[in-house]
Scaffold this motif. Sequence first.
Motif, PDB file in Angstrom:
ATOM      1  N   LEU A  23      80.002  57.334   1.710  1.00  0.00           N
ATOM      2  CA  LEU A  23      81.410  57.714   1.709  1.00  0.00           C
ATOM      3  C   LEU A  23      82.194  56.525   2.260  1.00  0.00           C
ATOM      4  O   LEU A  23      81.921  56.047   3.370  1.00  0.00           O
ATOM      5  CB  LEU A  23      81.626  58.930   2.612  1.00  0.00           C
ATOM      6  CG  LEU A  23      83.097  59.299   2.852  1.00  0.00           C
ATOM      7  CD1 LEU A  23      83.702  59.913   1.602  1.00  0.00           C
ATOM      8  CD2 LEU A  23      83.223  60.253   4.026  1.00  0.00           C
ATOM      9  N   LEU A  25      85.429  55.352   3.846  1.00  0.00           N
ATOM     10  CA  LEU A  25      86.460  56.046   4.619  1.00  0.00           C
ATOM     11  C   LEU A  25      87.587  55.089   4.978  1.00  0.00           C
ATOM     12  O   LEU A  25      87.363  54.094   5.655  1.00  0.00           O
ATOM     13  CB  LEU A  25      85.824  56.601   5.899  1.00  0.00           C
ATOM     14  CG  LEU A  25      86.744  57.317   6.880  1.00  0.00           C
ATOM     15  CD1 LEU A  25      87.251  58.631   6.297  1.00  0.00           C
ATOM     16  CD2 LEU A  25      86.004  57.585   8.204  1.00  0.00           C
ATOM     17  N   ALA A  26      88.783  55.404   4.517  1.00  0.00           N
ATOM     18  CA  ALA A  26      89.943  54.584   4.887  1.00  0.00           C
ATOM     19  C   ALA A  26      90.780  55.382   5.889  1.00  0.00           C
ATOM     20  O   ALA A  26      90.315  55.671   6.979  1.00  0.00           O
ATOM     21  CB  ALA A  26      90.714  54.193   3.652  1.00  0.00           C
ATOM     22  N   GLY A  28      91.528  58.440   5.986  1.00  0.00           N
ATOM     23  CA  GLY A  28      90.936  59.742   6.292  1.00  0.00           C
ATOM     24  C   GLY A  28      91.830  60.918   5.974  1.00  0.00           C
ATOM     25  O   GLY A  28      91.409  62.065   6.121  1.00  0.00           O
ATOM     26  N   MET A  32      89.053  63.500   5.281  1.00  0.00           N
ATOM     27  CA  MET A  32      88.695  64.357   6.404  1.00  0.00           C
ATOM     28  C   MET A  32      89.085  65.813   6.174  1.00  0.00           C
ATOM     29  O   MET A  32      88.513  66.720   6.764  1.00  0.00           O
ATOM     30  CB  MET A  32      89.300  63.824   7.712  1.00  0.00           C
ATOM     31  CG  MET A  32      88.579  62.599   8.255  1.00  0.00           C
ATOM     32  SD  MET A  32      86.801  62.857   8.536  1.00  0.00           S
ATOM     33  CE  MET A  32      86.837  63.994   9.936  1.00  0.00           C
ATOM     34  N   VAL A  45      78.454  56.597   6.060  1.00  0.00           N
ATOM     35  CA  VAL A  45      79.887  56.361   5.958  1.00  0.00           C
ATOM     36  C   VAL A  45      80.159  54.876   6.169  1.00  0.00           C
ATOM     37  O   VAL A  45      79.609  54.257   7.084  1.00  0.00           O
ATOM     38  CB  VAL A  45      80.656  57.185   7.019  1.00  0.00           C
ATOM     39  CG1 VAL A  45      82.147  56.861   6.986  1.00  0.00           C
ATOM     40  CG2 VAL A  45      80.420  58.679   6.802  1.00  0.00           C
ATOM     41  N   SER A  47      83.229  52.618   7.022  1.00  0.00           N
ATOM     42  CA  SER A  47      84.616  52.662   7.468  1.00  0.00           C
ATOM     43  C   SER A  47      85.318  51.365   7.095  1.00  0.00           C
ATOM     44  O   SER A  47      84.766  50.275   7.273  1.00  0.00           O
ATOM     45  CB  SER A  47      84.665  52.843   8.988  1.00  0.00           C
ATOM     46  OG  SER A  47      85.958  52.486   9.450  1.00  0.00           O
ATOM     47  N   ARG A  49      88.176  50.628   8.482  1.00  0.00           N
ATOM     48  CA  ARG A  49      89.165  50.461   9.554  1.00  0.00           C
ATOM     49  C   ARG A  49      89.331  49.007  10.004  1.00  0.00           C
ATOM     50  O   ARG A  49      90.428  48.571  10.325  1.00  0.00           O
ATOM     51  CB  ARG A  49      88.777  51.341  10.745  1.00  0.00           C
ATOM     52  CG  ARG A  49      89.776  51.327  11.878  1.00  0.00           C
ATOM     53  CD  ARG A  49      89.351  52.233  13.024  1.00  0.00           C
ATOM     54  NE  ARG A  49      89.378  53.635  12.677  1.00  0.00           N
ATOM     55  CZ  ARG A  49      90.479  54.395  12.657  1.00  0.00           C
ATOM     56  NH1 ARG A  49      91.642  53.856  12.923  1.00  0.00           N
ATOM     57  NH2 ARG A  49      90.389  55.664  12.344  1.00  0.00           N
TER      58      ARG A  49
ATOM     59  N   CYS B  59      92.460  65.509  13.810  1.00  0.00           N
ATOM     60  CA  CYS B  59      91.593  66.215  12.862  1.00  0.00           C
ATOM     61  C   CYS B  59      91.262  65.338  11.668  1.00  0.00           C
ATOM     62  O   CYS B  59      90.318  65.628  10.942  1.00  0.00           O
ATOM     63  CB  CYS B  59      92.229  67.533  12.404  1.00  0.00           C
ATOM     64  SG  CYS B  59      93.633  67.371  11.280  1.00  0.00           S
ATOM     65  N   LEU B  60      92.053  64.289  11.436  1.00  0.00           N
ATOM     66  CA  LEU B  60      91.832  63.431  10.272  1.00  0.00           C
ATOM     67  C   LEU B  60      91.152  62.120  10.644  1.00  0.00           C
ATOM     68  O   LEU B  60      91.041  61.218   9.808  1.00  0.00           O
ATOM     69  CB  LEU B  60      93.164  63.159   9.560  1.00  0.00           C
ATOM     70  CG  LEU B  60      93.873  64.402   9.015  1.00  0.00           C
ATOM     71  CD1 LEU B  60      95.157  64.009   8.292  1.00  0.00           C
ATOM     72  CD2 LEU B  60      92.967  65.212   8.103  1.00  0.00           C
ATOM     73  N   ASP B  65      84.260  56.977  13.661  1.00  0.00           N
ATOM     74  CA  ASP B  65      85.108  55.853  13.265  1.00  0.00           C
ATOM     75  C   ASP B  65      86.098  55.479  14.372  1.00  0.00           C
ATOM     76  O   ASP B  65      86.907  54.579  14.207  1.00  0.00           O
ATOM     77  CB  ASP B  65      85.848  56.223  11.964  1.00  0.00           C
ATOM     78  CG  ASP B  65      86.533  55.029  11.325  1.00  0.00           C
ATOM     79  OD1 ASP B  65      86.050  53.894  11.504  1.00  0.00           O
ATOM     80  OD2 ASP B  65      87.566  55.234  10.651  1.00  0.00           O
TER      81      ASP B  65
END
Lengths: 266, 152, 740
Positions: A23, A25-26, A28, A32, A45, A47, A49, B59-60, B65
Amino acid sequence: MEIVRPDSVAGVLDALASHPDALVLAGGTDTMVLVNAGALRPEYVISLRHVEDLKAWNARFIGAGVTYARLEESEIAALAELSRTVGSPQIRAAGTLGGNLGTASPAGDALPFLAAVDATIELVSKHGSRTMPWDEFLIGPKQNALEPAEIILGAHLPDDMPWRTAFAKIGVRQAMVISIASVCVTRNEAGETTVALGAVGPTVLRARRAEMMVSAEKDPDEAALDEFQRLVSEESRPITDHRSTAEYRRMAVGVLARRALERCLV
Amino acid sequence: MNVRLIVNGRTINVEVTTPLSLLQVLREELGLLGTKDACEQGECGSCSILLNGDLVCSCLVMAADADDLEVTTVEGIGTDGNLHPLQRAFVEHGAVQCGFCTPGFIVAGVHLLDQNPVPTSGEIREALSGNLCRCTGYGGIERAIQSLVEGT
Amino acid sequence: MTTRADTEVGVAFGVGESAPRPDGIPKVTGHFAYASDLHAQDMLWGATRRAPHAHATITSVDVGPAVAMPGVHAVLTYDDLPAERFQGQIVTDQPVLADGTIRYWGEVVAIVAADDPTTARAAADAIEVEYEYLDPLTDVDEALAAGEVLREAVAYRGVRDVHGAVVVEATYETATQDQAPLGNEAGIAIPDGAGGIDVYGPTQWTHVDHEQIVACLGLRPEEVRVHPTGLGGAFGAREDLSLQTHLCLLALQSGRPVRMVFGRAESFAAHVKRHAARMYYRHEADLDGNLVRVEAKLLLDGGAYSMTSPAVVANAVGFAVGPYRCPNVFIDGYALRTNNPPAGAMRGFGAVQTGFAVESQMDRLAEELGMDPLELRLLNAIGPGDVLATTGQVITEPLPTREVIESVRAMPLPEDSISSDVRDLPGGTGLTTPSSVVVRGVGYAVGFKNLAFSEGFDDFAEARLTLTPVGIDIHTAAIEVGQGMVTVLEQIARTVTGVESVRVVFDHTSQIGSAGSTSASRQTQMTGGAVMRAAEQLRTEILEHYGAEALSNDGVWRNGELVVSLVEACLEREFSAHVRHRHQETDEPDENGQGNLHVDFAVSAHRAVVDVDPVLGLVKVVKIDTAQDVGFALNPMSVIGQIEGGTMQGIGLAIMEELVIDHGVVRNASFTDYLLPTFLDAPPVEAVLIEQPSSWGPFGAKGFAELPTISSTPAVVAALRAATGKALTRVPVRPEDIAF
């Protein structure tokens, strides 16, 4: 679950090559929601970030990792305008342009802008990069041309950005609302006009006949604007769902397009 | 995997084995129950926190991360004996009823005033438009924030 | 220590002051414990398995895959229920777990308890359920034709064949509104090790929950203790049981504490809604505007089970004519059983639906008569000494209908200019609407409702006040849902006793008798009344014991001298007072719905100013002015908070809040798609408080907190009609309703 947080695009691609089901993930803000609902349970995952390359932003390029909070400051009117309507301040602080492209929802707020300016989307993989027009990338509702082991690098804007741009979006409340119809209109000094429509078709759409008609009008009068509005409505392909009706969306998107065009004419 | 969070100035290591949100980790692993869970979709602002200074919905954020990031929750803004002025203003101006949205509003409100110490009414309402309140109709909340603006 | 009692100045934070909430600081720091914050040692997590259909037969259930999962400790279905298998606070018709038939989307088929939430969820999902899909009954007219009536309530008064010269007739609809409290359902049940159980869940009335839970568990009443918890709002959503019985069953089965925390999507399935309604109205008046006859048929969609529908439909009928005189009234109200989600209580309780319809009718009638709509209302307004059009009872308490109308009319209107800030234009930052196309409208409406329980219900509230070494404890089972009752109970006790240091202790069901429900705008008068009387008794008892004349935080005072401190008084003996407080009896309705059905009433008036984009049908509510009948404002800040918050819920129903239900299935069970008004949707609200003291409320206070929700919706719609010329007979008004 494992997570890696590379600091370069190359690092992301390495990880993706070894974990094709990872996955990515940017911000989110879409991902999410699915994770929280139990609809997505990633084992691996990646990320984005810390990938600074994806946060690059200049007059010609918007990296996939640029947040809407940053884009709100854009000097391109439509880009700033649309960014201000994305979700809430909290969402804009996290959500990225790449997220709209990755999710490929027809209601994605940034997509009409990318379509209206004929942006090209750059994708990268271990095999190199490829760049394609927005309409080859966005191929259906929540469907895009991204291949496994590929990520979205960002969107390229044309050299000759239009003179004026305007964005408008309808939701049933004043903030934090998913679009039930949106438009982006651009017009250059020669009168050449583009109009892209959101949330009124399976993907973001261009109203080509409306564009052609109004581009020929140096100084569109009421009758020309009426015709433009009518054509935009006619070219939309909306559906009825729990957010609105096809009939309303068809009417509204024409009105929005006309008003956005009027803002470009001032 | 081990995740190192800097929560309200304290470094905390927490073991995370699933894609849990930071909200769930704050609440269920770290016992920081002030951050509230009300929609799990980023559509209510009840779980607002500052993440490296940005106002986001926890929550997001995937907890894994958030490794090495600075997290400020409502518990880091003031304490019962040492309230932040905005917390005091919320109590004094009737900005609190059921209070479930309140921690999110406190975090978002403190963030607003840090960014823009003299916001207009429109700026207050837009800055807090990601935080839903079902009880107050927002009037008390706006008056609480205005009381600090006028005080500057 | 002070040496003189400050009796002239009076106690600080007594009645009439904007005393701060005692739970304010814990709430702003995040330390206040809500139901979703509760944990217990060694607890398990519960999860539900809900039906995806609105109507179906369960052809098979196999719990085997769930039972076989490691970490699963209990899996229960209908066949496992140990005692009474149905619950319901008025009619026990809701199966605790689905009884073989699914009657609404989201009905609970099975429950599980497991070591952690992920396992619990996975186990619930692993249960194999097969359904045979049945056609759902979802339309109220069809339900009426099919005889699916939960209750019929009527109001027949006067002569049927008397008619007026001017007639207006229309059909109105209100969609399903969700209370959408910010706190989702959550709770915990803890076995006591001796066969009994303690349960903490979202509630507005622990004692009525207790009766049902006891029956369903097959335990003795004292073996079940229902505790209050911190609540993230209620608005009626917690009047009926949601997860409490399930928690208890799982905890007793597993022998361990069980916790459940619902997410937002499940919350939408787990609590009752505001009834959708279809209302057929015919108003007749003479040429001067005097109402001659009102006839209406009210169809309220009760959904699959009774819940509080029998009371809601009675209220809808009772307030179907509004606060207006009318000699001939024929109202038929039906709460109907359908396969939509069960409906129950929401702020305004039946009076919201008919309030929208009747106020719309009054505007229509005024237009037909060529009269000013407020003049028409003033002409027909009821007040003390008048007869309530529906029940025939004489109004004996203050009822300032004329005053609220005149007050709101006298409030200054906002400037005519359309805002230059896009945030305040229709469509907001979506930049949909240039100010040049905006049309402004102004509309008025009046709200009317009963206070406390009606129809002969034995309505009481208990309170026990005890002197402690540091002040006074107020023991009550009344539920604080966020509205601020906790503050006014303290204020009442302070003013009556002179002791400033008071606190409310929220008792569980074995510690004190019922306080009745936190609903029906009743706790200020009911539990407030009980606290007032108990405070008076406590004060008298202490003063008589010491031959003294005043109390304070310091102790007992005689002739300006301190006789004993509170500590010394408490060492000497126990001082306490326990009161069960009732309001005046009401009647059960006769066959025509006549009688003294209600103990008291309140009225309100709203004026809404709206800006509309008539082409796109987008709306911005610019300003709300309101006048409210509050008796006496015990806590003005709290009163304003209730008015602003209640008004906002009414605005929500007017322009955006609708649970979209398609063949019985909810399509927007999320905060992404069930739209609550945001900060940018909130208009400034100015309120005038009309204070005509009630004869029976503490210090003259009346309940009022439902009223702002009742009159705001029709006021906004009246303003939209004024701006657009559209009939707008349905709420919420959608953009397409204005645009086409």
